[in-house]
Design an enzyme around this catalytic site. Sequence first.
Site, short mmCIF file in Angstrom:
data_model
loop_
_atom_site.label_atom_id
_atom_site.label_comp_id
_atom_site.label_asym_id
_atom_site.label_seq_id
_atom_site.Cartn_x
_atom_site.Cartn_y
_atom_site.Cartn_z
N ARG A 128 0.82 -1.20 0.00
CA ARG A 128 0.00 0.00 0.00
C ARG A 128 0.86 1.27 0.00
NH1 ARG A 128 -5.17 -1.47 2.34
NH2 ARG A 128 -5.47 0.56 3.27
N TRP A 179 1.57 6.18 5.90
CA TRP A 179 1.83 6.97 4.70
C TRP A 179 1.46 8.39 5.08
CZ3 TRP A 179 -1.19 9.66 0.97
CH2 TRP A 179 -0.51 9.96 -0.21
N ASN A 215 -5.91 5.10 9.81
CA ASN A 215 -5.70 5.31 8.36
C ASN A 215 -6.75 6.33 7.93
OD1 ASN A 215 -5.45 5.16 5.59
ND2 ASN A 215 -6.48 3.17 5.42
N GLY A 216 -6.33 7.38 7.23
CA GLY A 216 -7.29 8.36 6.75
C GLY A 216 -6.97 9.76 7.26
N GLU A 250 -0.19 6.40 -20.18
CA GLU A 250 0.14 5.37 -19.20
C GLU A 250 1.64 5.09 -19.19
OE1 GLU A 250 -0.88 3.90 -16.77
OE2 GLU A 250 -0.03 1.89 -16.65
N LYS A 306 3.90 5.47 -15.91
CA LYS A 306 4.65 4.32 -15.38
C LYS A 306 6.12 4.67 -15.22
CE LYS A 306 2.38 2.14 -14.33
NZ LYS A 306 1.05 1.71 -14.06
N GLU A 357 6.67 7.35 -12.33
CA GLU A 357 6.39 6.95 -10.95
C GLU A 357 7.41 5.98 -10.39
OE1 GLU A 357 2.69 4.91 -10.20
OE2 GLU A 357 2.76 3.89 -12.12
N HIS A 365 1.72 21.51 -31.41
CA HIS A 365 1.06 22.61 -30.71
C HIS A 365 1.78 22.97 -29.41
CE1 HIS A 365 -2.14 22.47 -33.62
NE2 HIS A 365 -2.20 21.16 -33.45
N LYS A 407 -0.45 2.45 -2.65
CA LYS A 407 -1.17 1.55 -3.54
C LYS A 407 -2.66 1.84 -3.54
CE LYS A 407 -1.61 -2.01 -6.26
NZ LYS A 407 -1.26 -1.74 -7.67
C1 F6R Z 1 -0.22 3.91 -11.25
C2 F6R Z 1 -1.22 3.52 -10.28
C3 F6R Z 1 -2.21 4.53 -9.85
C4 F6R Z 1 -3.59 3.87 -9.66
C5 F6R Z 1 -4.58 4.88 -9.08
C6 F6R Z 1 -5.97 4.29 -8.95
O1 F6R Z 1 0.62 2.85 -11.59
O2 F6R Z 1 -1.23 2.41 -9.82
O3 F6R Z 1 -2.29 5.59 -10.75
O4 F6R Z 1 -4.02 3.41 -10.91
O5 F6R Z 1 -4.13 5.29 -7.83
O6 F6R Z 1 -6.00 3.22 -8.07
P1 F6R Z 1 -7.20 2.20 -8.08
O7 F6R Z 1 -7.20 1.52 -9.40
O8 F6R Z 1 -6.95 1.28 -6.95
O9 F6R Z 1 -8.47 3.01 -7.91
#
Ligand code: F6R
Length: 608
Positions: free
Chosen positions: A27, A74, A98-99, A480, A484, A487, A503, A603
Amino acid sequence: MCGIVGILGKAPVAEQLVDSLKRLEYRGYDSAGVATLEGDHLERRRAEGKLKNLEKRLDAEPLKGHTGIGHTRWATHGKPTENNAHPHATDRVAVVHNGIIENFRELREALEKKGTVFKTETDTEIVLHLVDSFLQKGIKPVEAVRAALSELRGAFALGFIFAGDDDLMIGARNGPPLAIGHGDGEMYLGSDAIALGPFTDTISYLEDGDWAVLTRKGATIYDKTNAIVHRDAVKHSASTSLVDKANYRHFMAKEIHEQPEVVGHTLARYIDMASERVMLPVKLPFDFKDIQRISITACGTASYAGYVAKYWFERLARIPVELDVASEFRYREAPLRKGDLAIFISQSGETADTLAALRYAKAEGVHTLSVVNVPTSTIARESETVLQTLAGPEIGVASTKAFTCQLMVLASLAVAAGKARGELSDEDETKLVHGLVEIPRLMAAALTLEPQIEKLARDISKSKDVLYLGRGTSYPLALEGALKLKEISYIHAEGYAAGELKHGPIALIDETMPVVVIAPYDRVFEKTVSNMQEVAARGGNIILMTDAKGAAEATVDSLVTIVLPDMASAFTPMVYAVPVQLLAYHTAVVMGTDVDQPRNLAKSVTVE
Ligand code: F6R
């Protein structure tokens, strides 16, 4: 996002708590801690950084208590220091959270006026002192938590243990998920079933607003009105092996390689191979003929899956699609027509913004359909229709196999929509289904390009910026690819529609700029070649991802050409995702970053 675990055990629990926290590592976190009840007092061990630091602390100063809570943090409020790490504790109570507590400032001011001294920068500490203030007045723990919860505003999952009460743990959920695990004379609390996998497969999920009082005999669950409620205990198959990397160095590598298999599983759920027809596993509560507009909402990678699907729904079913990232959708008050369809895409099924968007859409009276990987998640539970992706647990923070499984579900749904609306004939459907059935094999073929991509990654790792270009469904894939790469390798990257290059972004192009062009030989191929020419004319280094025909027809010199197998052009993003992911992965490996848990990322993003 933060991870929570709690154990009412029969033996010392510290080691089990850490094992369980390891299962929540995916996560994302930046500090961790555990608290146990040692005799009748609470003790904590906490550490900045990875769980191995916490393990070292525990080796040096072991904890022996049979009742404990643990947490991976986190950071939201306050830096990721040991002092801000959870559990937070007074002499009477320890808490993990959490939150976000939205009204923490006003509550903190009120308590400070009464003399409470705060020691951390966290919003969590307010929960601690609020409960503690009731305990100090002689109010019993269960009543103290009940009273505190009534004052909290925000999104939170909480776990508490109490000094002097070895057989009590309290959990509360308002937003982020929280599960209760039922053991044999033991009880558990966890952010998800994966965390509890080594202990039990019998799980009750708390609903929003629920809170639960656990003893070793079981759990009493209360809803937000404080009425006792029953929440089913369901069997969950998150076995211990699920967090195994097998022979791979990283979960991300394993998950990339699993794609032919899991996309195949997903395909088998949505396609009837015998009749070569799309066969959705659930009956839709609407007829696609009645849908005038679809809105698709998601975050990050899932939103790019939605973006690809926009092309499919519009082309195959002639339904206009609006696509939004959830953080914008939820506040822009989009007018939705009653009876239309809103689709939500989420791997975790817990993303706070996507969940809020779903709730907004429900309130507007549209049909809600979610494409989720975790069937027990909140988004799944709150959606009218759920289409599950069968990716299995995705542990690497960067989404890979969930993305391609989302695409498989959305492609099947778009074909079903086209068929229902009379836009596709039986013959069209059969042809499209043939195209889908080939995908797992083509993905496996794409994986054989790994040695070439690994070599290319060494060059890419020397770059400061990388551009990704694509047209049509390759455009969201370019987005994407850029996401990728940035990140996990921390190299700056941008994805652009190839035709948009002139542009603005063309100003960036020089001989130091690698430009990854995703261009299967489809009906926009020639247009993309023109854009490549514009790049080449300015000295840009082109990395072309195409098929044999595209490689032969491309009239532009590329630095590297990655030749993918030929395929039915409608569904190329699922196969082209493979080299895009591998390039990001190997670049990150060369850069030496923390591939599975990149800095600052979580995550499951259960806060706004
Ligand atoms: C990028 C990634 C994030 C998730 C986003 C949504 O590799 O994993 O951009 O796609 O945080 O997460 P979910 O799909 O769990 O709603």
